[in-house]
Enzyme design. Structure first.
Site, PDB file in Angstrom:
ATOM      1  CD  GLU A   1       5.435  13.874   9.460  1.00  0.00           C
ATOM      2  OE1 GLU A   1       6.287  14.727   9.650  1.00  0.00           O
ATOM      3  OE2 GLU A   1       4.555  13.581  10.307  1.00  0.00           O
TER       4      GLU A   1
ATOM      5  CE  LYS B   1      -0.223   4.264  14.057  1.00  0.00           C
ATOM      6  NZ  LYS B   1      -1.596   4.025  13.585  1.00  0.00           N
TER       7      LYS B   1
ATOM      8  CD  GLU C   1      -4.097  -5.596   8.916  1.00  0.00           C
ATOM      9  OE1 GLU C   1      -3.876  -6.697   8.382  1.00  0.00           O
ATOM     10  OE2 GLU C   1      -3.671  -4.514   8.468  1.00  0.00           O
TER      11      GLU C   1
ATOM     12  CB  THR D   1      -0.905   0.004   1.252  1.00  0.00           C
ATOM     13  OG1 THR D   1      -1.648  -1.216   1.252  1.00  0.00           O
ATOM     14  CG2 THR D   1      -1.846   1.178   1.268  1.00  0.00           C
TER      15      THR D   1
HETATM   16  N1  LIG Z   1      -1.106   0.895   4.981  1.00  0.00           N
HETATM   17  C1  LIG Z   1      -1.150   2.077   5.599  1.00  0.00           C
HETATM   18  O1  LIG Z   1      -2.068   2.869   5.394  1.00  0.00           O
HETATM   19  C2  LIG Z   1      -0.032   2.482   6.521  1.00  0.00           C
HETATM   20  C3  LIG Z   1      -0.113   3.704   7.213  1.00  0.00           C
HETATM   21  C4  LIG Z   1       0.947   4.132   8.010  1.00  0.00           C
HETATM   22  C5  LIG Z   1       2.038   3.316   8.155  1.00  0.00           C
HETATM   23  N2  LIG Z   1       2.078   2.104   7.514  1.00  0.00           N
HETATM   24  C6  LIG Z   1       3.269   1.283   7.690  1.00  0.00           C
HETATM   25  O2  LIG Z   1       3.921   1.151   6.449  1.00  0.00           O
HETATM   26  C7  LIG Z   1       4.548  -0.117   6.359  1.00  0.00           C
HETATM   27  C8  LIG Z   1       4.073  -0.825   5.104  1.00  0.00           C
HETATM   28  O3  LIG Z   1       2.690  -1.006   5.184  1.00  0.00           O
HETATM   29  P1  LIG Z   1       1.841  -1.489   3.914  1.00  0.00           P
HETATM   30  O4  LIG Z   1       0.414  -1.346   4.321  1.00  0.00           O
HETATM   31  O5  LIG Z   1       2.297  -0.825   2.680  1.00  0.00           O
HETATM   32  O6  LIG Z   1       2.210  -3.043   3.880  1.00  0.00           O
HETATM   33  P2  LIG Z   1       1.857  -4.083   2.729  1.00  0.00           P
HETATM   34  O7  LIG Z   1       0.786  -3.580   1.850  1.00  0.00           O
HETATM   35  O8  LIG Z   1       1.696  -5.393   3.404  1.00  0.00           O
HETATM   36  O9  LIG Z   1       3.207  -4.136   1.852  1.00  0.00           O
HETATM   37  C9  LIG Z   1       4.399  -4.688   2.311  1.00  0.00           C
HETATM   38  C10 LIG Z   1       5.370  -4.761   1.151  1.00  0.00           C
HETATM   39  O10 LIG Z   1       6.620  -5.196   1.628  1.00  0.00           O
HETATM   40  C11 LIG Z   1       7.033  -6.379   0.927  1.00  0.00           C
HETATM   41  N3  LIG Z   1       7.666  -7.263   1.897  1.00  0.00           N
HETATM   42  C12 LIG Z   1       7.239  -7.524   3.150  1.00  0.00           C
HETATM   43  N4  LIG Z   1       8.087  -8.375   3.750  1.00  0.00           N
HETATM   44  C13 LIG Z   1       9.053  -8.651   2.854  1.00  0.00           C
HETATM   45  C14 LIG Z   1      10.212  -9.463   2.868  1.00  0.00           C
HETATM   46  N5  LIG Z   1      10.534 -10.174   3.940  1.00  0.00           N
HETATM   47  N6  LIG Z   1      10.991  -9.492   1.771  1.00  0.00           N
HETATM   48  C15 LIG Z   1      10.647  -8.782   0.667  1.00  0.00           C
HETATM   49  N7  LIG Z   1       9.573  -7.980   0.588  1.00  0.00           N
HETATM   50  C16 LIG Z   1       8.779  -7.927   1.679  1.00  0.00           C
HETATM   51  C17 LIG Z   1       5.793  -6.990   0.334  1.00  0.00           C
HETATM   52  O11 LIG Z   1       6.134  -7.676  -0.844  1.00  0.00           O
HETATM   53  P3  LIG Z   1       5.043  -8.387  -1.805  1.00  0.00           P
HETATM   54  O12 LIG Z   1       4.234  -7.260  -2.373  1.00  0.00           O
HETATM   55  O13 LIG Z   1       5.827  -9.068  -2.826  1.00  0.00           O
HETATM   56  O14 LIG Z   1       4.260  -9.279  -0.906  1.00  0.00           O
HETATM   57  C18 LIG Z   1       4.940  -5.748   0.063  1.00  0.00           C
HETATM   58  O15 LIG Z   1       5.232  -5.205  -1.195  1.00  0.00           O
HETATM   59  C19 LIG Z   1       4.239  -0.836   7.669  1.00  0.00           C
HETATM   60  O16 LIG Z   1       5.280  -0.622   8.570  1.00  0.00           O
HETATM   61  C20 LIG Z   1       2.986  -0.132   8.143  1.00  0.00           C
HETATM   62  O17 LIG Z   1       2.831  -0.186   9.549  1.00  0.00           O
HETATM   63  C21 LIG Z   1       1.081   1.678   6.703  1.00  0.00           C
END
Ligand SMILES: NC(=O)c1ccc[n+]([C@@H]2O[C@H](COP(=O)([O-])OP(=O)(O)OC[C@H]3O[C@@H](n4cnc5c(N)ncnc54)[C@H](OP(=O)(O)O)[C@@H]3O)[C@@H](O)[C@H]2O)c1
Length: 450
Positions: A144, A220, A205, A30
């Protein structure tokens, strides 16, 4: 993209000439996808964005269908190669989780790379190790997006508000729980029903523990407290209570008494001893006139109070691709500007960007908290029960603001009590005595009141 970007920027980073600023992005979910989309569509945005090259992007499943197109060779599954690549100037960690995120961040720092991360879980647990390494290596770790998604609150705390003496930070920092509580309030629904619906709609989730048990908000507020009060925070000192026990009955009673129930994350100077902080997450009855009471749905807001500023509130989208992309990319831009203007001779850490504290804040145990309480009792239908409650509370110095016999649940009478400010430890002692009263059937709810 690569052609357009090359040779546009000549900066000196730690005595080394860098052409363009090359990003190594870890994760394309995301946040990663939103960030890449923003970086690929720079028209009308800050011109410095054009000087950034998406050089490598690390993922787990390279064949996954994505919402972005990247040139051949950019996407890789070798994340270690990204953080070890001398060409990479900035590592953007948006993969989440604790490991390998922690090790990759540390390796990037060791290799002299600046880091941008959205990973509150890793920062709240390993911030000490990460920022100590970053300070030693002379690089920055910016975060941020880790709190409040798209809401700028980290940089304001580090910069615009840093001349204030902050005394309280109060936030609605978890969109999932705010969504659930808002719907419970608006529809009169049960927690379990709204949670199931939120999971179906993608607002919660499959494993909702981190959100509904207050742990995500705990991470946070640990980060916000650290910035606001200039000291590191042991995560285990943060008191966390989630929203599972909040019932539609309590929401309805709260409403009648002039409150809404919100999951608040609070960091506050201790009332009696300002060398200590109270850092906690719990569902809270909030007066309807409070600035945070009208923050509904998945939105987040953070109220910062200090001297001389008074109150400042930050409000906005706490999650989502676009919102987090805005926050992540603003950090990247800050670093690009730094790389562009720093020269080897002036390359001292900018204290407004670096983590400036090394000592830990002293956190008061929850028993020392002074607050008001809302409590609901189910009692046998006997005369004199309210008097007995009053006596027990009085024995521990708990004075009551209101006592309402609200009705009956079957054979049992329901009594709702709101106290004046009381020390939590004293209040709990009174409750222990009350539980032993023959007339008391149960105490279904106990919530703090702001
Ligand atoms: N989503 C939000 O709105 C939001 C808001 C604030 C903060 N965050 C933070 O931002 C971070 C990312 O969140 P997200 O929602 O973007 O997560 P996500 O959608 O689950 O994406 C995670 C990404 O990281 C890759 N990945 C994870 N583990 C990996 C590994 N061991 N080796 C290689 N690639 C790996 C995944 O690869 P694949 O695509 O190939 O599976 C995926 O592309 C987290 O720390 C979350 O707490 C998220």
């Amino acid at each position: 993209m690569g052609e357009q970007l090359t040779l546009q920027l000549l900066v000196v980073k730690f005595g080394k000439k860098v052409v363009g600023v090359k990003l190594g992005i870890l994760g394309l979910g995301t946040v990663g996808t939103g960030t890449v989309q923003l970086l690929q569509d720079t028209t009308g945005r800050h011109p410095l964005l054009q000087e950034i090259e998406i050089y490598r992007v690390g993922v787990r499943s390279p064949d996954k269908l994505r919402n972005v197109e990247l040139p051949a060779g950019v996407v890789t599954t070798d994340l270690e190669a990204i953080v070890n690549d001398p060409q990479v100037d900035i590592v953007v960690e948006v993969m989440g989780g604790l490991e390998p995120a922690r090790s990759l961040i540390l390796q990037a720092i060791k290799n002299g790379k600046h880091v941008v991360t959205a990973n509150k879980a890793a920062i709240a647990r390993f911030g000490n190790e990460i920022f100590t390494s970053a300070n030693q290596a002379g690089v920055y770790v910016l975060l941020e997006a880790a709190v409040g998604g798209g809401i700028p609150v980290i940089q304001p705390l580090k910069q615009s508000l840093s001349v204030n003496r902050i005394h309280t930070v109060t936030g609605i920092v978890n969109g999932t729980t705010n969504y659930i509580l808002t719907r419970m309030q608006q529809e009169g629904s049960n927690f379990e029903d709204v949670l199931a619906d939120a999971q179906r709609l993608g607002y919660a989730e499959a494993d909702p523990t981190a959100d509904v048990d207050g742990l995500d908000a705990g991470d946070k507020i640990a980060i916000l407290a650290s910035l606001a009060f200039g000291g590191r925070i042991h995560l285990e000192d943060v008191y966390c209570e989630g929203i599972r026990q909040v019932s539609k009955t309590d929401i309805a009673y709260a409403e009648k008494l002039g409150f809404v129930i919100k999951l608040l994350a609070i960091a506050k100077l201790h009332a009696q001893d300002t060398s200590k902080l109270s850092v906690r997450v719990h569902p809270t009855l909030l007066p309807k006139a409070h600035p945070l009471a009208s923050i509904n749905g998945v939105y987040n807001a953070i109220l910062v109070e200090g001297e001389p500023i008074g109150q400042v509130m930050f409000f906005g989208p706490g999650a989502g691709a676009g919102a987090t992309a805005s926050a992540v990319t603003s950090d990247i831009l800050n670093l690009v500007a730094t790389l562009k203007t720093e020269t080897a001779s002036t390359a001292k850490p900018n204290p407004l960007l670096a983590c400036r504290h090394q000592d830990y804040c002293q956190i008061a145990p929850i028993a020392e908290l002074v607050t008001r309480f809302y409590t609901r009792f189910l009692t046998k239908d006997q005369s004199g029960v309210i008097g007995k409650l009053g006596t027990c509370f009085g024995n521990y110095g708990v004075s009551l603001e209101s006592v309402v016999q609200t009705g009956f649940q079957g054979e049992l009478a329901e009594i709702v009590v709101v106290t004046h400010d009381v020390k939590e430890g004293d209040f709990r002692q009174a409750l222990t005595e009350i539980r032993n009263l023959e007339a008391i059937d149960s105490i279904p709810s106990l919530l703090r009141v702001l």
